[in-house]
Design a protein around this motif. Structure first.
Motif, PDB file in Angstrom:
ATOM      1  N   ARG A 170     -11.041  -9.985  -0.802  1.00  0.00           N
ATOM      2  CA  ARG A 170     -10.316 -10.933  -1.646  1.00  0.00           C
ATOM      3  C   ARG A 170     -10.098 -12.221  -0.867  1.00  0.00           C
ATOM      4  O   ARG A 170      -9.764 -12.185   0.313  1.00  0.00           O
ATOM      5  CB  ARG A 170      -8.981 -10.342  -2.110  1.00  0.00           C
ATOM      6  CG  ARG A 170      -9.153  -9.072  -2.950  1.00  0.00           C
ATOM      7  CD  ARG A 170      -7.825  -8.416  -3.311  1.00  0.00           C
ATOM      8  NE  ARG A 170      -8.060  -7.129  -3.936  1.00  0.00           N
ATOM      9  CZ  ARG A 170      -8.262  -6.948  -5.240  1.00  0.00           C
ATOM     10  NH1 ARG A 170      -8.225  -8.008  -6.055  1.00  0.00           N
ATOM     11  NH2 ARG A 170      -8.498  -5.755  -5.733  1.00  0.00           N
ATOM     12  N   GLY A 184      -8.564   3.425 -11.568  1.00  0.00           N
ATOM     13  CA  GLY A 184      -7.653   2.647 -10.745  1.00  0.00           C
ATOM     14  C   GLY A 184      -8.314   1.826  -9.673  1.00  0.00           C
ATOM     15  O   GLY A 184      -7.680   1.457  -8.686  1.00  0.00           O
ATOM     16  N   GLY A 185      -9.603   1.524  -9.834  1.00  0.00           N
ATOM     17  CA  GLY A 185     -10.324   0.810  -8.791  1.00  0.00           C
ATOM     18  C   GLY A 185     -10.857  -0.529  -9.249  1.00  0.00           C
ATOM     19  O   GLY A 185     -10.312  -1.191 -10.125  1.00  0.00           O
ATOM     20  N   VAL A 186     -11.982  -0.926  -8.619  1.00  0.00           N
ATOM     21  CA  VAL A 186     -12.610  -2.220  -8.900  1.00  0.00           C
ATOM     22  C   VAL A 186     -14.046  -1.977  -9.358  1.00  0.00           C
ATOM     23  O   VAL A 186     -14.765  -1.158  -8.766  1.00  0.00           O
ATOM     24  CB  VAL A 186     -12.596  -3.115  -7.650  1.00  0.00           C
ATOM     25  CG1 VAL A 186     -13.428  -4.369  -7.871  1.00  0.00           C
ATOM     26  CG2 VAL A 186     -11.158  -3.490  -7.286  1.00  0.00           C
ATOM     27  N   TRP A 204     -13.196  -5.580 -13.493  1.00  0.00           N
ATOM     28  CA  TRP A 204     -12.122  -4.611 -13.711  1.00  0.00           C
ATOM     29  C   TRP A 204     -11.415  -4.441 -12.375  1.00  0.00           C
ATOM     30  O   TRP A 204     -12.016  -4.037 -11.386  1.00  0.00           O
ATOM     31  CB  TRP A 204     -12.718  -3.289 -14.187  1.00  0.00           C
ATOM     32  CG  TRP A 204     -11.741  -2.163 -14.291  1.00  0.00           C
ATOM     33  CD1 TRP A 204     -11.506  -1.184 -13.377  1.00  0.00           C
ATOM     34  CD2 TRP A 204     -10.876  -1.883 -15.400  1.00  0.00           C
ATOM     35  NE1 TRP A 204     -10.549  -0.326 -13.834  1.00  0.00           N
ATOM     36  CE2 TRP A 204     -10.140  -0.726 -15.075  1.00  0.00           C
ATOM     37  CE3 TRP A 204     -10.652  -2.499 -16.628  1.00  0.00           C
ATOM     38  CZ2 TRP A 204      -9.197  -0.160 -15.944  1.00  0.00           C
ATOM     39  CZ3 TRP A 204      -9.717  -1.949 -17.488  1.00  0.00           C
ATOM     40  CH2 TRP A 204      -8.998  -0.797 -17.141  1.00  0.00           C
ATOM     41  N   ASP A 205     -10.135  -4.794 -12.347  1.00  0.00           N
ATOM     42  CA  ASP A 205      -9.385  -4.786 -11.084  1.00  0.00           C
ATOM     43  C   ASP A 205      -8.064  -4.057 -11.290  1.00  0.00           C
ATOM     44  O   ASP A 205      -7.062  -4.637 -11.709  1.00  0.00           O
ATOM     45  CB  ASP A 205      -9.130  -6.233 -10.632  1.00  0.00           C
ATOM     46  CG  ASP A 205      -8.559  -6.316  -9.220  1.00  0.00           C
ATOM     47  OD1 ASP A 205      -8.349  -5.257  -8.588  1.00  0.00           O
ATOM     48  OD2 ASP A 205      -8.316  -7.443  -8.753  1.00  0.00           O
ATOM     49  N   HIS A 206      -8.107  -2.746 -11.050  1.00  0.00           N
ATOM     50  CA  HIS A 206      -6.896  -1.927 -11.160  1.00  0.00           C
ATOM     51  C   HIS A 206      -6.208  -2.133 -12.512  1.00  0.00           C
ATOM     52  O   HIS A 206      -5.053  -2.558 -12.594  1.00  0.00           O
ATOM     53  CB  HIS A 206      -5.951  -2.206 -10.006  1.00  0.00           C
ATOM     54  CG  HIS A 206      -6.522  -1.832  -8.670  1.00  0.00           C
ATOM     55  ND1 HIS A 206      -7.337  -2.688  -7.954  1.00  0.00           N
ATOM     56  CD2 HIS A 206      -6.415  -0.696  -7.944  1.00  0.00           C
ATOM     57  CE1 HIS A 206      -7.706  -2.085  -6.828  1.00  0.00           C
ATOM     58  NE2 HIS A 206      -7.167  -0.878  -6.804  1.00  0.00           N
ATOM     59  N   ASP A 207      -6.947  -1.850 -13.575  1.00  0.00           N
ATOM     60  CA  ASP A 207      -6.446  -1.835 -14.950  1.00  0.00           C
ATOM     61  C   ASP A 207      -6.299  -3.217 -15.582  1.00  0.00           C
ATOM     62  O   ASP A 207      -5.823  -3.321 -16.714  1.00  0.00           O
ATOM     63  CB  ASP A 207      -5.114  -1.073 -15.064  1.00  0.00           C
ATOM     64  CG  ASP A 207      -5.259   0.380 -14.614  1.00  0.00           C
ATOM     65  OD1 ASP A 207      -6.341   0.950 -14.828  1.00  0.00           O
ATOM     66  OD2 ASP A 207      -4.300   0.928 -14.058  1.00  0.00           O
ATOM     67  N   ARG A 208      -6.686  -4.278 -14.900  1.00  0.00           N
ATOM     68  CA  ARG A 208      -6.765  -5.598 -15.523  1.00  0.00           C
ATOM     69  C   ARG A 208      -8.247  -5.965 -15.628  1.00  0.00           C
ATOM     70  O   ARG A 208      -9.030  -5.704 -14.711  1.00  0.00           O
ATOM     71  CB  ARG A 208      -6.042  -6.657 -14.692  1.00  0.00           C
ATOM     72  CG  ARG A 208      -6.189  -8.068 -15.292  1.00  0.00           C
ATOM     73  CD  ARG A 208      -5.680  -9.159 -14.395  1.00  0.00           C
ATOM     74  NE  ARG A 208      -6.040 -10.468 -14.950  1.00  0.00           N
ATOM     75  CZ  ARG A 208      -5.195 -11.319 -15.521  1.00  0.00           C
ATOM     76  NH1 ARG A 208      -3.913 -11.018 -15.594  1.00  0.00           N
ATOM     77  NH2 ARG A 208      -5.618 -12.465 -15.999  1.00  0.00           N
ATOM     78  N   ASN A 243      -4.683  -7.775 -19.904  1.00  0.00           N
ATOM     79  CA  ASN A 243      -3.715  -7.269 -18.931  1.00  0.00           C
ATOM     80  C   ASN A 243      -2.674  -6.469 -19.698  1.00  0.00           C
ATOM     81  O   ASN A 243      -1.772  -7.032 -20.309  1.00  0.00           O
ATOM     82  CB  ASN A 243      -3.058  -8.422 -18.173  1.00  0.00           C
ATOM     83  CG  ASN A 243      -2.225  -7.940 -17.001  1.00  0.00           C
ATOM     84  OD1 ASN A 243      -2.255  -6.768 -16.642  1.00  0.00           O
ATOM     85  ND2 ASN A 243      -1.475  -8.838 -16.402  1.00  0.00           N
TER      86      ASN A 243
END
Length: 337
Positions: A59, A34-36, A283-287, A159
């Motif tokens: 960001r 769940g991270g980056v 990878w940014d919280h599942d995307r 996504n």
């Protein structure tokens, strides 16, 4: 943004935002649930722990970053004269392989080298990171070395079950746009890429392929075909990276152990940086968004490398490919002005 951080990475996302990670980084085989994490690899995908997990994340947008950092001076550099002879030898070897039926297309890389009067990193980073859409700014810095660029090529975005990708191949000067639109050689090169990319996704879902269009990047134009689908079978980023990289836009067609080995040998002989053309992702919280690391500059202390590749097919001509390589390199230098 701290350009003098000992280690940092960033990527411009398709939504126009920029995610910046600062080190120290933790290397991992898998991204955090769940991270980056940034995916930093070489072209041959040889790093067993490509996921780089930052200690801190920021960001922003290219406009905000450009407004904050315009005071950074462009690098003062001197580029070495580029000898066409090594590329000419490789070009003839490629054409011989094409005529022998080994390839339909492949992409050798020529690297221009230079020297900067001072540490070039801050100036290169500032120039690249403020580039707006449709370019994706990217970079990876480790102490006095690193690379940074602004690429027009998205390898893919994942996504949930939605996959989006593109075929980007065929290049010309913007002023030649109307001639380019009907150039049979450039269209054929582009279709090799688009058709092969679509074929690699056929078993994953119903493909939606848009019509070929021209992407205008100011000084140069490319043919662009966007492809998307809803995955019927869930896929991890790692599986898709292995499936799609390298696309025929940067790799051989057909892609086999033999043709990849030949391309890697040509890249090494022509002094290509290992990460050029490799997937670079976030990878940014599942995307997950992955770009193709082209249109960039590599540096080691004050030494510079500016690589560019060209797609060679049977209809290619040496003088035209040499001209295209220069056009691509000059477009990269213009990012820093």
């Amino acid at each position: 943004m701290d350009y003098f951080s000992d280690s940092m990475a960033w990527l411009g996302k398709p939504d126009g935002s920029v995610v910046i990670g600062y080190g120290p980084f933790e290397s991992s085989v898998e991204p955090p649930a769940g991270g980056v994490a940034f995916h930093v690899q070489d072209f041959a995908l040889q790093d067993p722990e490509p996921w780089k997990i930052p200690s801190r994340v920021e960001r922003s947008t290219p406009a905000e970053l450009g407004a904050m950092n315009r005071a950074t001076r462009p690098p003062e550099w001197v580029w070495d004269p580029l000898d066409a002879a090594p590329f000419s030898v490789v070009f003839q070897e490629v054409m011989s392989s094409i005529h022998s039926g080994i390839f339909e297309k492949t992409v050798p890389v020529v690297t221009e080298r230079g020297t900067s009067a001072e540490a070039p990193g801050p100036g290169i980073i500032e120039g690249m990171i403020r580039q707006p859409s449709p370019l994706h700014s990217y970079g990876w810095v480790r102490g006095s070395s690193g690379f940074a660029g602004a690429t027009p090529e998205l390898l893919f975005s994942l996504n949930g079950d939605r996959l989006e990708t593109m075929a980007l191949a065929g290049t010309a000067r913007s002023e030649d746009r109307h001639v380019f639109a009907a150039d049979e050689k450039e269209i054929r090169e582009h279709e090799y890429v688009a058709q092969t990319l679509a074929s690699k996704l056929l078993d994953l879902g119903k493909i939606q392929r848009r019509s070929r269009e021209i992407l205008d990047l100011g000084s140069i134009v490319h043919f662009l075909t966007t492809i998307s689908l809803d995955l019927e079978i869930p896929q991890t980023p790692a599986k898709l990276l292995r499936r799609l990289h390298p696309t025929p836009a940067l790799g051989p067609l057909p892609r086999t152990v033999e043709t990849l080995a030949l391309l890697l040998d040509w890249r090494e002989r022509l002094g290509c940086p290992a990460e050029f053309g490799a997937p670079f992702g976030l990878w940014d919280h599942d995307r997950f968004d992955a770009i193709v690391a082209i249109r960039g500059i590599w540096w080691e202390h004050r030494q510079l490398m500016l690589p560019a590749g060209c797609g060679i097919i049977e209809a290619s001509r040496l003088v035209n490919e040499w001209r295209e390589l220069r056009l691509k390199r000059e477009s990269v230098k213009n990012f820093i002005l």
